[in-house]
Design a protein around this motif. Structure first.
Motif, PDB file in Angstrom:
ATOM      1  N   ILE A   1       0.793  -1.121  -0.114  1.00  0.00           N
ATOM      2  CA  ILE A   1       0.020  -0.048   0.164  1.00  0.00           C
ATOM      3  C   ILE A   1       0.961   1.151  -0.107  1.00  0.00           C
ATOM      4  CG2 ILE A   1      -1.891   1.306   1.274  1.00  0.00           C
ATOM      5  CD1 ILE A   1      -2.815  -1.220   2.326  1.00  0.00           C
ATOM      6  N   ALA A   2       1.986   1.262   0.567  1.00  0.00           N
ATOM      7  CA  ALA A   2       2.863   2.153   0.907  1.00  0.00           C
ATOM      8  C   ALA A   2       3.552   2.773  -0.774  1.00  0.00           C
ATOM      9  CB  ALA A   2       3.980   1.962   1.764  1.00  0.00           C
ATOM     10  N   HIS A   3       3.201   1.991  -1.657  1.00  0.00           N
ATOM     11  CA  HIS A   3       3.665   2.335  -2.942  1.00  0.00           C
ATOM     12  C   HIS A   3       2.753   3.596  -3.762  1.00  0.00           C
ATOM     13  CE1 HIS A   3       6.282  -1.621  -3.316  1.00  0.00           C
ATOM     14  NE2 HIS A   3       6.478  -1.033  -2.434  1.00  0.00           N
ATOM     15  N   ASN A   4       1.746   3.674  -3.111  1.00  0.00           N
ATOM     16  CA  ASN A   4       0.968   4.802  -3.930  1.00  0.00           C
ATOM     17  C   ASN A   4       1.497   5.873  -3.746  1.00  0.00           C
ATOM     18  OD1 ASN A   4      -0.170   6.333  -1.834  1.00  0.00           O
ATOM     19  ND2 ASN A   4      -1.332   4.745  -1.036  1.00  0.00           N
ATOM     20  N   ARG A   5       1.129   6.930  -4.746  1.00  0.00           N
ATOM     21  CA  ARG A   5       1.591   8.091  -5.203  1.00  0.00           C
ATOM     22  C   ARG A   5       1.713   9.250  -3.851  1.00  0.00           C
ATOM     23  NH1 ARG A   5       0.423  10.549 -10.776  1.00  0.00           N
ATOM     24  NH2 ARG A   5       1.522   8.706 -11.479  1.00  0.00           N
ATOM     25  N   LEU A   6       0.757   9.302  -3.342  1.00  0.00           N
ATOM     26  CA  LEU A   6       0.240  10.000  -2.280  1.00  0.00           C
ATOM     27  C   LEU A   6       1.493   9.515  -0.989  1.00  0.00           C
ATOM     28  CD1 LEU A   6      -1.047  12.361  -0.730  1.00  0.00           C
ATOM     29  CD2 LEU A   6      -2.517  10.648   0.263  1.00  0.00           C
ATOM     30  N   VAL A   7       1.350   8.482  -0.759  1.00  0.00           N
ATOM     31  CA  VAL A   7       2.546   8.092   0.303  1.00  0.00           C
ATOM     32  C   VAL A   7       3.929   8.249  -0.185  1.00  0.00           C
ATOM     33  CG1 VAL A   7       3.873   6.354   1.488  1.00  0.00           C
ATOM     34  CG2 VAL A   7       1.028   6.137   1.111  1.00  0.00           C
ATOM     35  N   LYS A   8       4.524   8.363  -1.368  1.00  0.00           N
ATOM     36  CA  LYS A   8       5.557   8.645  -1.806  1.00  0.00           C
ATOM     37  C   LYS A   8       5.785  10.088  -1.890  1.00  0.00           C
ATOM     38  CE  LYS A   8       6.117   4.695  -5.319  1.00  0.00           C
ATOM     39  NZ  LYS A   8       6.270   4.542  -6.638  1.00  0.00           N
ATOM     40  N   TRP A   9       4.836  11.003  -2.149  1.00  0.00           N
ATOM     41  CA  TRP A   9       5.345  12.436  -2.063  1.00  0.00           C
ATOM     42  C   TRP A   9       5.158  12.840  -0.494  1.00  0.00           C
ATOM     43  CZ3 TRP A   9       7.112  15.667  -5.434  1.00  0.00           C
ATOM     44  CH2 TRP A   9       7.059  15.273  -6.723  1.00  0.00           C
ATOM     45  N   MET A  10       4.375  12.321   0.068  1.00  0.00           N
ATOM     46  CA  MET A  10       4.550  12.737   1.493  1.00  0.00           C
ATOM     47  C   MET A  10       5.759  12.280   2.232  1.00  0.00           C
ATOM     48  SD  MET A  10       0.846  11.963   3.516  1.00  0.00           S
ATOM     49  CE  MET A  10       0.747  10.216   2.967  1.00  0.00           C
ATOM     50  N   TYR A  11       6.172  11.173   1.908  1.00  0.00           N
ATOM     51  CA  TYR A  11       7.645  10.633   2.418  1.00  0.00           C
ATOM     52  C   TYR A  11       8.538  11.454   1.839  1.00  0.00           C
ATOM     53  CZ  TYR A  11      11.733   7.562   3.014  1.00  0.00           C
ATOM     54  OH  TYR A  11      12.861   7.050   3.371  1.00  0.00           O
ATOM     55  N   LEU A  12       8.677  12.003   0.750  1.00  0.00           N
ATOM     56  CA  LEU A  12       9.776  12.603   0.142  1.00  0.00           C
ATOM     57  C   LEU A  12       9.940  14.121   0.646  1.00  0.00           C
ATOM     58  CD1 LEU A  12       9.816  11.445  -3.627  1.00  0.00           C
ATOM     59  CD2 LEU A  12      11.551  10.917  -1.647  1.00  0.00           C
ATOM     60  N   ILE A  13       8.681  14.488   0.780  1.00  0.00           N
ATOM     61  CA  ILE A  13       8.324  15.962   1.215  1.00  0.00           C
ATOM     62  C   ILE A  13       8.834  16.066   2.678  1.00  0.00           C
ATOM     63  CG2 ILE A  13       6.994  17.673   2.161  1.00  0.00           C
ATOM     64  CD1 ILE A  13       5.192  17.064  -0.390  1.00  0.00           C
ATOM     65  N   VAL A  14       8.731  14.944   3.447  1.00  0.00           N
ATOM     66  CA  VAL A  14       9.105  15.174   4.865  1.00  0.00           C
ATOM     67  C   VAL A  14      10.378  14.597   5.046  1.00  0.00           C
ATOM     68  CG1 VAL A  14       8.592  14.251   7.361  1.00  0.00           C
ATOM     69  CG2 VAL A  14       6.701  14.581   5.743  1.00  0.00           C
ATOM     70  N   THR A  15      10.809  14.013   4.181  1.00  0.00           N
ATOM     71  CA  THR A  15      12.503  13.626   4.289  1.00  0.00           C
ATOM     72  C   THR A  15      13.376  14.510   3.977  1.00  0.00           C
ATOM     73  OG1 THR A  15      12.124  11.350   3.532  1.00  0.00           O
ATOM     74  CG2 THR A  15      14.158  12.224   3.057  1.00  0.00           C
ATOM     75  N   PHE A  16      12.892  15.571   3.141  1.00  0.00           N
ATOM     76  CA  PHE A  16      13.482  16.736   2.754  1.00  0.00           C
ATOM     77  C   PHE A  16      13.460  18.106   3.911  1.00  0.00           C
ATOM     78  CE2 PHE A  16      13.937  14.993  -1.616  1.00  0.00           C
ATOM     79  CZ  PHE A  16      15.147  15.058  -1.799  1.00  0.00           C
ATOM     80  N   LEU A  17      12.239  17.942   4.176  1.00  0.00           N
ATOM     81  CA  LEU A  17      12.077  18.931   5.414  1.00  0.00           C
ATOM     82  C   LEU A  17      12.898  18.578   6.619  1.00  0.00           C
ATOM     83  CD1 LEU A  17       8.283  19.589   5.414  1.00  0.00           C
ATOM     84  CD2 LEU A  17       9.868  21.104   4.789  1.00  0.00           C
ATOM     85  N   PHE A  18      13.080  17.455   6.992  1.00  0.00           N
ATOM     86  CA  PHE A  18      13.955  16.940   8.040  1.00  0.00           C
ATOM     87  C   PHE A  18      15.497  16.957   7.922  1.00  0.00           C
ATOM     88  CE2 PHE A  18      10.335  14.700  10.304  1.00  0.00           C
ATOM     89  CZ  PHE A  18      10.379  15.367  11.431  1.00  0.00           C
ATOM     90  N   GLY A  19      15.819  16.669   6.545  1.00  0.00           N
ATOM     91  CA  GLY A  19      17.098  16.738   6.138  1.00  0.00           C
ATOM     92  C   GLY A  19      17.698  18.275   6.226  1.00  0.00           C
ATOM     93  N   ALA A  20      16.749  19.024   5.740  1.00  0.00           N
ATOM     94  CA  ALA A  20      17.104  20.584   5.649  1.00  0.00           C
ATOM     95  C   ALA A  20      17.278  21.130   7.245  1.00  0.00           C
ATOM     96  CB  ALA A  20      16.143  21.546   4.961  1.00  0.00           C
ATOM     97  N   ALA A  21      16.498  20.445   8.105  1.00  0.00           N
ATOM     98  CA  ALA A  21      16.495  21.045   9.531  1.00  0.00           C
ATOM     99  C   ALA A  21      17.723  20.308   9.998  1.00  0.00           C
ATOM    100  CB  ALA A  21      15.433  20.471  10.281  1.00  0.00           C
ATOM    101  N   PHE A  22      18.171  19.288   9.847  1.00  0.00           N
ATOM    102  CA  PHE A  22      19.421  18.445  10.411  1.00  0.00           C
ATOM    103  C   PHE A  22      20.548  19.045   9.805  1.00  0.00           C
ATOM    104  CE2 PHE A  22      16.839  14.392  10.645  1.00  0.00           C
ATOM    105  CZ  PHE A  22      16.035  14.937  11.769  1.00  0.00           C
ATOM    106  N   MET A  23      20.673  19.584   8.703  1.00  0.00           N
ATOM    107  CA  MET A  23      21.800  20.268   7.945  1.00  0.00           C
ATOM    108  C   MET A  23      21.952  21.684   8.255  1.00  0.00           C
ATOM    109  SD  MET A  23      21.942  18.969   4.046  1.00  0.00           S
ATOM    110  CE  MET A  23      20.250  18.635   3.557  1.00  0.00           C
TER     111      MET A  23
END
Length: 543
Positions: free
Chosen positions: A338-360
């Motif tokens: 189920i996690a392969h659906n497009r909405l999940v992918k976009w949510m995952y990537l957006i939050v990844t980059f938000l946290f990555g930016a914060a950590f950097m």
């Protein structure tokens, strides 16, 4: 061969969880309020020799029952009064929790499911960090989860329902001894919610409920009954009144909007929150053990989330009981694709980059602080930022590693669906979170409260009084090591500020409150650092 592989995974999981949770427990000071509050209660038990009543400043503290503090006391007896000892119960709870998730996941589905579930929990943000903290919730959540698990087993296995319900009652009693009646309330509301949803909780007879209740009362009465017999109803009444106040009033300025915990879980439980979303409302049949367990996990998740969204006092860790069912539902989503659906992918990537930016960016603030200061209106924050903290210069690399590993392993998993890529994803997350704990958190803590704690520690063992002015804190008690048996007036700030003192009084305030100390001319400024200002008043000499 199969059993040997599974035993190897258990050993490996034990090793990696111990490496994540144990070595760095004492690397950073305890944080105000909760961590220091709870550690101080345990320290005062040792100092006063009173192990049956929770205290702060050697006065009754009716907010929490004593079980977690007893655990901290045991650790402090073994390892000394320290940050390590205060956090050790949760680190042990973390190791036990991961082993438990693997065992339960294996029993209700398969060893591969158990492996993924345990790693999901290890490699998610708040679930990971909470096992390195000194707050009550990780131990409390473990007891609640075990109580519900044995309740479910009682509903599934009618020949052993009485035994399972009795064990469930024991763990419910331990939860009540850890955090009060809310331990039973969560379980009770979850069961009621599930009864209304599916109406087929089988094999639980009235007698079995009675056995559950009996064990709950027997275990919880270890302290509640003793307190009632020894000291009457006063303390119990105050304790219950405080619990009601938490539910009905925004205690300690912790009022937040209704959706507060939804946001906390969505971002704080990265990445399991994003993976679980498609399954949180999924309709299912109840023809298999796995589906029935999923239904219970949904009931637990929504019960906790709705309950603590409705109560007036909202604190981040109030919804932490959601982490366990959320991790289970995320694991199911990943296994089902189920996690392969497009909405999940976009949510995952957006939050990844938000946290990555914060950590950097967070470690780089020190390099650009003079550019940021003109935009900061809080003088305390300005002084804290100006504090010369030694950043090493490479802390931002943790953010780079986080973004790279999160994107690479998730894309690889989406392409060939091998669980090995998910395992690598969660393990790399756990490594990054540990690196942040070691490299970034101590320096952030030094900016925020380190100067005050260093001052308190410098006064340990001296014949002085120590207090704060203009802000609430428990740090002065724990890090000064306030001795037992001080005169009662030492707990009265008015007496410390203006009374006939018998030894020097040290006051710590923040820079934005320092001007108010002018009304106490007997106090002389003795220093300032990191936004904190230190004053001292000497006792009057007799003529």
């Amino acid at each position: 061969m199969k059993n040997s592989f599974e035993q190897s995974f258990r050993t490996w999981l034990l090793l990696i969880s111990a490496l994540c949770f144990l070595p760095f427990l004492g690397i950073v000071h305890l944080f105000d309020w909760d961590e220091i509050n709870f550690a101080e209660s345990a320290r005062e038990m040792i100092a006063s020799g009173n192990f049956t009543r929770v205290q702060i400043d050697y006065k009754p503290f009716w907010e929490k029952p004593p079980l977690f503090f007893w655990m901290q006391v045991l650790c402090m007896k073994a390892f000394g009064i320290s940050e390590f000892a205060a956090r050790l119960p949760n680190a042990i709870a973390g190791i036990v929790t991961l082993q438990l998730l693997y065992s339960i996941g294996t029993k209700i589905n398969s060893p591969s499911f158990g492996r993924l579930w345990s790693l999901c929990y290890l490699g998610s943000l708040l679930p990971h960090f909470y096992f390195s903290s000194g707050i009550i919730d990780p131990v409390f959540n473990l007891f609640i989860f075990l109580s519900l698990y044995f309740f479910i087993k009682g509903a599934e296995e009618h020949t052993k329902a009485g035994m399972h319900l009795s064990i469930s009652g024991v763990f419910a009693g331990l939860a009540v001894l850890t955090k009060g009646p809310v331990g039973f309330l969560i379980l009770f509301l979850t069961v009621i919610f599930q009864l209304f949803r599916v109406r087929n909780v089988k094999h639980i007879r009235f007698l079995h409920y009675g056995m559950f209740t009996l064990m709950l009362l027997l275990v919880s009465s270890i302290w509640y009954a003793y307190e009632l017999i020894q000291n009457g109803t006063w303390f119990i009444k105050q304790f219950i009144a405080y619990q009601v106040e938490l539910l009905t009033q925004p205690v300690a300025t912790h009022g937040q909007p209704f959706y507060y915990h939804f946001i906390v879980l969505f971002f704080g439980c990265f990445p399991i929150a994003q993976f679980a979303l498609p399954s949180l409302l999924r309709k299912k049949d109840n023809h298999s053990t796995l589906n029935r367990f999923e239904s219970w996990m949904q009931a637990l998740f929504w019960t906790v989330l709705i309950l603590f969204s409705l109560v007036s006092t909202k604190i981040v860790h109030y919804s932490s009981m959601c982490y366990l069912p959320l991790s289970f539902i995320a694991t199911l989503s990943l296994e089902r694709g189920i996690a392969h659906n497009r909405l999940v992918k976009w949510m995952y990537l957006i939050v990844t980059f938000l946290f990555g930016a914060a950590f950097m960016l967070l470690p780089m603030i020190g390099y650009f602080k003079h550019d940021l200061i003109p935009y900061i209106r809080d003088p305390f924050a300005v002084e804290a930022l100006l504090l010369p903290v030694q950043w090493m210069g490479y802390e931002w690399l943790a953010g780079v590693l986080f973004v790279f590993s999160s994107v690479y392993f998730f894309r690889a998993y989406c392409k060939n669906t091998s669980p090995a890529f998910l395992h690598a994803l969660f393990i790399s997350n756990a490594i990054v979170f540990t690196l942040l704990l070691v490299a970034v958190v101590p320096r952030v803590e030094e900016h925020s409260q380190g100067s005050a704690i260093q001052y308190y520690r410098s006064l340990q063992g001296k014949q002085v009084y120590v207090t704060t002015y203009g802000f609430k804190s428990y740090a002065q008690y724990f890090y000064f090591r306030k001795p037992f048996g001080e005169r009662p007036e030492s707990s009265d700030n008015n007496w410390l500020l203006t009374g006939a003192i018998d030894k020097p009084v040290h006051v710590v305030t923040r820079i934005n409150k320092a001007h108010e100390m002018d009304q106490y001319p007997a106090f002389k400024k003795v220093g300032s650092r990191g936004g904190f200002v230190f004053y001292c008043r000497q006792p009057e000499t007799k003529k």
